[in-house]
Write an enzyme that holds these catalytic residues in place. Structure first.
Site, PDB file in Angstrom:
ATOM      1  N   ASP A 101      16.470  21.997   5.319  1.00 46.16           N
ATOM      2  CA  ASP A 101      16.500  21.590   3.917  1.00 46.16           C
ATOM      3  C   ASP A 101      17.888  21.814   3.315  1.00 46.16           C
ATOM      4  O   ASP A 101      18.719  22.556   3.866  1.00 46.16           O
ATOM      5  CB  ASP A 101      15.452  22.416   3.153  1.00 46.16           C
ATOM      6  CG  ASP A 101      14.894  21.676   1.946  1.00 46.16           C
ATOM      7  OD1 ASP A 101      15.533  20.718   1.480  1.00 46.16           O
ATOM      8  OD2 ASP A 101      13.820  22.076   1.460  1.00 46.16           O
TER       9      ASP A 101
ATOM     10  N   CYS B 153      15.864  17.193   5.434  1.00 42.32           N
ATOM     11  CA  CYS B 153      15.255  17.151   4.106  1.00 42.32           C
ATOM     12  C   CYS B 153      16.341  17.589   3.134  1.00 42.32           C
ATOM     13  O   CYS B 153      17.211  18.375   3.494  1.00 42.32           O
ATOM     14  CB  CYS B 153      14.092  18.148   4.098  1.00 42.32           C
ATOM     15  SG  CYS B 153      13.392  18.467   2.469  1.00 42.32           S
TER      16      CYS B 153
ATOM     17  N   ASP C  21      10.182  14.467  -2.534  1.00 42.43           N
ATOM     18  CA  ASP C  21       9.270  15.508  -3.010  1.00 42.43           C
ATOM     19  C   ASP C  21       8.150  14.918  -3.849  1.00 42.43           C
ATOM     20  O   ASP C  21       7.224  15.619  -4.233  1.00 42.43           O
ATOM     21  CB  ASP C  21      10.035  16.556  -3.843  1.00 42.43           C
ATOM     22  CG  ASP C  21      10.680  17.605  -2.949  1.00 42.43           C
ATOM     23  OD1 ASP C  21      10.377  17.621  -1.742  1.00 42.43           O
ATOM     24  OD2 ASP C  21      11.482  18.401  -3.460  1.00 42.43           O
TER      25      ASP C  21
ATOM     26  N   TRP D 106      15.825  12.547  -8.301  1.00 39.85           N
ATOM     27  CA  TRP D 106      14.908  13.416  -7.568  1.00 39.85           C
ATOM     28  C   TRP D 106      13.478  12.910  -7.787  1.00 39.85           C
ATOM     29  O   TRP D 106      13.115  12.520  -8.898  1.00 39.85           O
ATOM     30  CB  TRP D 106      15.030  14.872  -8.074  1.00 39.85           C
ATOM     31  CG  TRP D 106      13.983  15.745  -7.460  1.00 39.85           C
ATOM     32  CD1 TRP D 106      13.995  16.262  -6.196  1.00 39.85           C
ATOM     33  CD2 TRP D 106      12.767  16.180  -8.064  1.00 39.85           C
ATOM     34  NE1 TRP D 106      12.845  16.979  -5.982  1.00 39.85           N
ATOM     35  CE2 TRP D 106      12.072  16.947  -7.110  1.00 39.85           C
ATOM     36  CE3 TRP D 106      12.177  15.970  -9.320  1.00 39.85           C
ATOM     37  CZ2 TRP D 106      10.834  17.529  -7.369  1.00 39.85           C
ATOM     38  CZ3 TRP D 106      10.935  16.544  -9.580  1.00 39.85           C
ATOM     39  CH2 TRP D 106      10.282  17.317  -8.622  1.00 39.85           C
TER      40      TRP D 106
END
Ligand code: GLA
Length: 757
Positions: A503, A551, A573, A224
């Site tokens: 998302d 996303c 992100d 991430w």
């Protein structure tokens, strides 16, 4: 005459027996079958792919590489050497199966290398022997039922049928090539032509067999906020695996694998690349065999996959894209970029300028209301920003990430007057309006969960593991899919919403469904993906002008599958401009810049705390679909004054970024000092070079930057000075040394005459 190997199942194939040697579809055929040698040949613009039938039944891989005139290369199958083909030496059949360059390898009968397909039959036994049963060549390309896939005109397809009569299994291998593209598309369909149900335990989409050439392996991996970093390593023995079993293509690995020659750079060397048009679990594996050869496979991950195939039923496996480049990674990138721009993305936004958006996530997180959003919109509109995107927190009672997913009802305490009022006010300012959804999820603290706890994925008798406090909806249930669709479409119909950010913020675990039979639980992850595709298909069909951006906690579902539905995907992100250089480099390796969601965000950066100049943040975000992700009402006057200039730059470069050819000049990831990439118009008359001096270099001289992709003899102007294309490419430009870390500039290159061309 062609000798046909007859089986009882080949009747639907037109097995051609003609007196001509060569058989092909269309006059300018890109695909041909040579009956005397039993060789299939597929040509793209600069490559050739060849397969052959050995011993009248085994389909083997002969060649993939630089374009060749047809000639009999069947010697590459090595059937004249020990262990020979089974018809000559049946006592060594196992050795044959374990060494033959199988085009679509099967297991359980003697090939101990990585296989592409496995079934379990009613006796609980596994093992296949898939033999050539027929083929057809046709103009065009059939759709892949329920799956994203490359599409378009100027295309031919070869379909080869392999059958195992004993197992009652037919496999159709499809290969498509396009006139205007250098890639090759492969997919696989498995049919149960027997009388009993079987369990498909593995069905990969592509395999490539190559001789030992000391290849190195390139993959993309990360985490991430650190997605798609480029990794390169030798493969001396054993296997290299990159994979996802998270139910998404993932932050950690990427459905891509390339074998490259050791001398491979951006501009030279061999590249054999495979990329998967799929967004769920995948396995990509490169295996060095005992003979030193390399077998590469790619497809749906076999872990926890098991598809029950009833008699007469079929299973369509997703598409894999193959690219060979004889001119390094740059050519591979440009081939994929053109393929995805011209033949994968369908949105009308593909060829249109995307609105410059401002997203309120990093500006407000959950703490916003109509007044705050309108204030952001007012100040944004005054600076030239064109769309306000309202991110997470507008529905149910969601004040933080603890609740309300699944309750797609506007929170009128935050948004008095509802969505319609807010959107109308934003529209009155001349701005478009966009909205965030996370449709696949359910919060335990939600009305939906109170009513339908069984709609969350869960294993019987076990409380499912929460992630970000949320659970995943069981999309294998049609009623859940309808509920989600109705929720989203009702919101979209309620106001003038022109953009959706779709998302998906957690991986899939506890993969169990109350609605599937015990022997079909292994179908769940793939059924889930099919449902996501169905939902997005319904959405863009009902709202064709909608700009959809996918996303997944940043970039956990940045893959070719998603591009079929949305022309852009949120990249990461991590919005820090310097971290983004590496994330964007890995993403640009495969994807056109026009698909990469990139925003200017606040400093110190919320993900990593770094401070970078506003100008550098702007230049880094130009390498994608440009926007802002900060509180415009709170930034300094100096920064606010820079916004109109940044928007003007985005508009100036947008056509180049959308349509041009990408060249990687230097990589900060490799040199630890600076980053540089270039985008050149297709007619080579213009280029923009993006240069970021990441680390200040004391006592350094000016930096030489060698451009690429220009016309050698044309004359270009850079900073008011004229150069030939050759001078810019081979001698290079000199850039003044920059003071301070994190400095950036865009170098404009314009052709002023085409002197000798
Ligand atoms: C994910 C996205 C962010 C933002 C949040 C909202 O993390 O990547 O951009 O939308 O969800 O919860």
């Amino acid at each position: 005459l062609m000798k046909i190997y007859p089986t009882q199942y080949n009747q639907i194939f037109i097995l051609r027996c003609t007196r001509t040697q060569k058989e092909s579809a269309g006059t300018n055929s890109m695909i041909s079958y040579h009956q005397e040698t039993k060789i299939f040949k597929l040509d793209t613009q600069t490559t050739t792919y060849m397969m052959g039938i050995a011993d009248n039944k085994y389909l083997g891989h002969i060649y993939y590489g630089k374009k060749l005139e047809y000639q009999d290369l069947s010697y590459m199958l090595r059937t004249q050497e020990h262990p020979f083909v089974p018809s000559k030496l049946s006592r060594e059949k196992l050795s044959f199966l374990d060494s033959f360059p199988m085009e679509y390898p099967f297991s359980g009968t003697g090939d101990f290398r990585e296989s592409c397909i496995d079934i379990r039959d009613k006796n609980g036994q596994s093992g296949l022997e898939l033999l050539y049963a027929g083929h057809r060549i046709y103009d065009g390309k059939d759709k892949l039922q329920g799956l994203p896939a490359v599409w378009g005109e100027g295309c031919q397809t070869l379909e080869i049928a392999l059958e195992d009569v004993c197992a009652g299994i037919r496999v159709r291998l499809s290969y498509s090539v396009f006139e205007d593209c250098d890639a090759l598309m492969r997919s696989v369909k498995v049919e149960n032509i027997g009388t009993d149900a079987v369990y498909l335990e593995r069905v990969l989409s592509a395999c490539l067999e190559m001789d030992d050439e000391d290849f190195e392996i390139i993959s993309l991996s990360g985490a991430w906020a650190r997605e798609r970093h480029i990794k390169r390593q030798p493969l001396l023995s054993g296997s290299f695996v990159t994979e996802s079993v998270r139910g998404e293509s993932s932050h950690q690995d990427h459905p891509f694998l390339a074998a490259v020659s050791q001398n491979c750079t951006q501009t030279c060397g061999d590249v054999y690349a495979m990329h998967f048009v799929y967004s769920g679990n995948f396995l990509a594996k490169a295996q060095r065999t005992q003979f030193g050869s390399l077998r590469m496979v790619l497809g749906i991950h076999p872990d926890r996959f098991c598809w029950k195939l009833g008699a007469g039923e079929s299973f369509q496996a997703p598409e894999a894209v193959l690219v060979y480049s004889d001119a390094g990674l740059g050519k591979m990138s440009r081939t994929l970029h053109d393929l995805y721009r011209n033949h994968l993305i369908r949105s009308s936004y593909k060829d249109k300028e995307r609105p410059v958006l401002i997203n309120n996530w990093e500006a407000t997180y959950f703490d916003f209301d109509t007044e705050k959003l309108i204030e952001i919109a007012k100040q944004s509109a005054a600076l030239g920003i064109e769309m306000l995107v309202m991110d997470d927190g507008w529905f149910g009672h969601r004040e933080n990430d603890d609740s309300s997913l699944g309750d797609w009802i506007v929170n009128e305490e935050k948004l008095p007057g509802g969505l319609k009022y807010l959107v109308d006010e934003v529209n009155k300012l001349g701005m478009k309006f966009g909205i965030w959804f996370e449709p696949e999820m359910i919060s335990p603290d939600s009305k939906l969960y109170e009513e339908r706890p069984d709609w969350a994925l869960h294993l019987k008798g076990r409380a499912p593991s929460r992630a970000r406090e949320q659970l995943v909806l069981d999309l294998s249930r049609p009623e859940v899919v309808d509920y989600i669709y109705d929720s989203i479409s009702n919101i979209l119909r309620s106001a003038n919403i022109e953009y959706v950010k779709w998302d998906m913020n957690r991986a899939l675990a506890d993969i169990g469904s109350d609605a599937l039979a015990p022997d079909q639980q292994g179908e769940l992850s793939h059924r889930y993906m099919l449902a996501v595709y169905e939902l997005q298909e319904r959405l863009i069909t009902e709202f064709p002008d909608l700009l959809l951006e996918n996303c997944s906690s940043g970039g956990a579902r940045f893959d070719p599958g998603m591009l079929y539905y949305s022309p852009q995907i949120w990249c990461s992100d991590d919005t820090d401009a310097i971290e983004r250089l590496m994330i964007q480099e890995g993403t640009q390796l495969l994807y056109p810049m026009s698909t990469i969601g990139a925003h200017v965000s606040d400093c110190p950066n919320h993900a990593i705390g770094r401070v970078t100049p506003f100008e550098t943040r702007g230049i880094t975000a130009l390498a994608g679909t440009f926007g802002y992700e900060l509180d415009i009402t709170k930034i300094s006057e100096q920064e606010r004054n820079m916004v109109p200039g940044q928007i003007a730059a985005y508009k100036k470069y947008a056509p180049l970024i959308r349509e041009g050819d990408y060249y990687r000049i230097a990589s900060y990831r490799e040199n630890h000092k600076y980053d540089c990439y270039e985008i050149v118009s297709k007619d080579r008359s213009q280029a923009a070079v993006f240069f970021v001096q990441v680390m200040h270099e004391p006592s350094a001289k000016s930096r030489k930057v060698k451009l690429q992709g220009l016309s050698e003899h044309a004359v270009y102007e850079v900073d008011g000075r004229q150069y030939t294309g050759a001078a810019l490419m081979y001698a290079g430009l000199l850039r003044e040394r920059m003071y301070g870390d994190f400095q950036a500039e865009v170098i404009e290159v314009h052709q002023v005459s085409d002197r000798t061309e």
